[in-house]
Design a protein around this motif. Structure first.
Motif, short mmCIF file in Angstrom:
data_model
loop_
_atom_site.label_atom_id
_atom_site.label_comp_id
_atom_site.label_asym_id
_atom_site.label_seq_id
_atom_site.Cartn_x
_atom_site.Cartn_y
_atom_site.Cartn_z
N ALA A 1 0.83 -1.21 0.00
CA ALA A 1 0.00 0.00 0.00
C ALA A 1 0.87 1.26 0.00
CB ALA A 1 -0.96 0.00 1.17
N ARG A 2 1.83 1.30 -0.88
CA ARG A 2 2.74 2.44 -1.05
C ARG A 2 3.64 2.72 0.14
NH1 ARG A 2 -1.38 6.74 -3.62
NH2 ARG A 2 -2.27 5.36 -5.16
N LYS A 3 3.73 1.81 1.05
CA LYS A 3 4.62 1.95 2.21
C LYS A 3 5.69 0.89 2.12
CE LYS A 3 1.14 3.79 5.31
NZ LYS A 3 0.46 3.61 6.59
N ILE A 4 6.89 1.27 2.46
CA ILE A 4 8.01 0.33 2.47
C ILE A 4 8.50 0.19 3.90
CG2 ILE A 4 10.35 -0.11 1.68
CD1 ILE A 4 9.71 1.52 -0.82
N LYS A 5 8.63 -1.04 4.36
CA LYS A 5 9.20 -1.27 5.68
C LYS A 5 10.15 -2.46 5.61
CE LYS A 5 5.43 -4.06 7.58
NZ LYS A 5 4.48 -4.17 8.68
N THR A 6 11.04 -2.51 6.56
CA THR A 6 12.01 -3.59 6.63
C THR A 6 11.55 -4.59 7.68
OG1 THR A 6 13.76 -2.05 6.05
CG2 THR A 6 14.43 -4.13 7.01
N VAL A 7 11.51 -5.86 7.29
CA VAL A 7 11.09 -6.92 8.20
C VAL A 7 12.18 -7.98 8.25
CG1 VAL A 7 8.62 -6.57 7.84
CG2 VAL A 7 9.84 -8.14 6.37
N LEU A 8 12.19 -8.75 9.34
CA LEU A 8 13.10 -9.87 9.47
C LEU A 8 12.42 -11.13 8.97
CD1 LEU A 8 14.67 -9.19 12.97
CD2 LEU A 8 15.77 -8.96 10.75
#
Length: 66
Positions: A40-47
């Motif tokens: 949804a147009r958001k970028i996040k970093t996940v493990l």
């Protein structure tokens, strides 16, 4: 002397398996890497698990029961 073994888990249940194994007194390890996820147009970093559905467990076969 303890040895490392590989244990298979259910899909996406690695964290739960690690928690249960540590609660039972085993040394457990889950190697992870960072992944950028876009939603949804958001970028996040996940493990994310390096080996999905697998964890590593240290067991002393002379002292501990699996």
């Amino acid at each position: 002397m303890s040895s490392w073994f590989v244990a298979r888990t259910k899909a996406n249940a690695e964290e739960k398996a690690i928690s249960h194994l540590q609660h039972q007194g085993f040394e457990a390890y889950l190697p992870r890497y960072r992944k950028r996820v876009r939603h949804a147009r958001k970028i996040k970093t996940v493990l994310k698990p390096l080996f999905p559905s697998y964890v590593f467990v240290s067991i002393d076969v002379n002292k501990q029961r699996w």
